[in-house]
Design an enzyme around this catalytic site. Structure first.
Site, short mmCIF file in Angstrom:
data_model
loop_
_atom_site.label_atom_id
_atom_site.label_comp_id
_atom_site.label_asym_id
_atom_site.label_seq_id
_atom_site.Cartn_x
_atom_site.Cartn_y
_atom_site.Cartn_z
N HIS A 164 0.84 -1.20 0.00
CA HIS A 164 0.00 0.00 0.00
C HIS A 164 0.88 1.25 0.00
O HIS A 164 1.83 1.35 0.75
CB HIS A 164 -0.92 0.02 1.23
N TYR A 205 -9.26 5.40 7.55
CA TYR A 205 -9.42 5.78 8.96
C TYR A 205 -10.50 6.85 9.01
O TYR A 205 -10.32 7.94 8.48
CB TYR A 205 -8.11 6.34 9.52
N PRO A 221 -4.08 -0.17 18.85
CA PRO A 221 -3.80 -0.60 17.47
C PRO A 221 -3.97 0.48 16.41
O PRO A 221 -3.66 0.23 15.24
CB PRO A 221 -4.81 -1.74 17.25
N LYS A 264 1.36 -0.29 15.27
CA LYS A 264 2.74 -0.31 15.73
C LYS A 264 3.15 -1.55 16.53
O LYS A 264 4.34 -1.79 16.71
CB LYS A 264 3.01 0.94 16.59
N TYR A 304 4.02 6.40 10.39
CA TYR A 304 3.20 5.25 10.00
C TYR A 304 4.05 4.21 9.26
O TYR A 304 3.92 3.01 9.52
CB TYR A 304 2.04 5.71 9.11
#
Length: 394
Positions: free
Chosen positions: A75, A204, A296, A300, A388
């Protein structure tokens, strides 16, 4: 009583313990992995699914990346949804080429177990570790039961990869360790669905109704999450209610369709942050969830475990090759710098995207302002993307 010795005794056969064993094996360092569950249970534990660029690189380098490269989904970004708007973050453009890969932790574990059993160090399933003694000596001891017999394993070093509730950290005296914790006032209802994902990349979603996350396991299996109150019973959420709530929380003013299908699993996941310091005491070292857990939201947990054992494997290789303990002596400080950054990022993602039950309109406007900042500022977007996709190990 059966007695044996190894250089590194590893308590826990999850991704941290298995990867450490693989890295040590490739460095010529003998070790033994003790896992209290059976193989089938370990290979079916549903956990994380997002691998940072650095995690992908480590798995490839140690020979555990072949199936990941065939089946993993690379991704190049994620989508933020808020205030009925959608904004995509382009990771390679923001980070100089770094990406993430969707490949479930269950699959990482299967790959590492297969390698370990084929050519690696001993891996004992059903080994019940009772305690670890002698942390401050040059021969710490793991006491465990396996196949009905009592065993002791003396080690040059013991590494606890046995999770937040594991026994290894108890080898560190209470006066020498401290745990910093934060509990969040909400949980996640996580579901697996036999339906192709409704998005090419993760979504998100911030909404007045609460947070939602749209992810996937494979091109035909979706992984989806809803913010719910602590103590929620999954039975109170029939399938139609889950799909309707996902649709409502991800609503935007542009065309988008949520693909629905049969749900095959439901579970409620509490949200918590914790760090235990130090990560080394004498010849006992902690790695992964044994030392720290994160909510979550920032993806990580698994990646921090991989970073820990990568740093640790290099340190133990230095001891093995040169006798120097320089890297080993720095292990805890080196890892904790990265751990606390990841804790902060996970906290930031969690508190920015979730809606607390007692949240004021002022708080909500602050969240929207922060999301607007990420959507309009390359610097803010780059900060999120760099965290990220994964910070450097050092």
């Amino acid at each position: 009583m059966h007695q044996s010795h190894t250089t590194v005794g590893i308590v826990g056969g999850g991704p941290a313990g298995l990867l450490l064993a693989r890295l040590l094996h490739r460095s010529g360092i003998d070790c033994v992995v003790l896992e209290n569950r059976d193989r089938a249970y370990v290979e079916q534990r549903q956990r994380a699914g997002i691998l940072e660029q650095g995690t992908v690189d480590v798995l490839r380098e140690c020979g555990a990346g072949a199936r990941m490269d065939r089946e993993g989904l690379v991704h190049d970004g994620v989508e933020l949804r808020y205030d009925r708007r959608a904004h995509r973050l382009d990771f390679p453009a923001l980070t100089g080429g770094r990406r993430v890969t969707v490949y479930a932790q269950t699959e990482v574990v299967k790959d590492l177990i297969a390698l370990q059993l084929d050519a690696g160090a001993p891996l004992l399933f059903g080994a019940q570790v009772r305690d670890v003694t002698g942390a401050d000596t040059d021969r710490p001891v793991i006491h465990y039961t396996h196949q009905g017999h009592e065993h002791t394993l003396t080690c040059d070093y013991v590494v606890g990869c046995d999770g937040f509730h594991g026994v290894t950290k108890l080898a560190v005296p209470e006066t020498e360790r401290r745990t910093y914790e934060r509990a969040y006032p909400y949980s996640w209802l996580g579901v697996l669905a036999d339906v192709p994902p409704s998005c090419d990349e993760l979504i998100y979603a911030h909404s007045p109704r609460g947070f939602a996350l749209f992810s996937m396991r494979t091109p035909t299996v979706s992984r989806l999450y809803l913010q719910v109150p602590n103590g929620t019973d999954p039975a109170d959420w029939p399938d139609d209610r889950i799909w309707d709530e996902l649709q409502a929380r991800a609503a935007v003013d542009t065309p988008w369709k949520l693909e629905r299908g049969p749900l095959t699993a439901k579970a409620v996941l509490p949200m918590r942050s914790a760090v235990t310091e130090p990560m080394r005491y004498g010849r006992v070292l902690l790695a992964g969830d044994a030392a720290h857990i994160v909510p979550p939201t920032g993806a990580k947990g698994l990646n921090l475990a991989v970073a820990d054992v990568t740093v640790l494997a290099r340190a133990l290789a230095q001891v093995h090759d040169t006798g120097s303990t320089e890297l080993l002596d720095a292990y805890s400080d080196t890892c904790l710098r990265r751990v606390w950054r990841a804790e902060h990022f996970s906290y930031f993602m969690t508190t920015t995207l979730h809606t607390a039950a007692d949240q004021s309109p002022f708080d909500t406007r602050l969240q929207i302002s922060q999301l607007d900042r990420i959507a309009t500022s390359p610097h803010a977007a780059a900060e999120l993307a760099e965290n990220y996709t994964g910070l450097p190990l050092g």
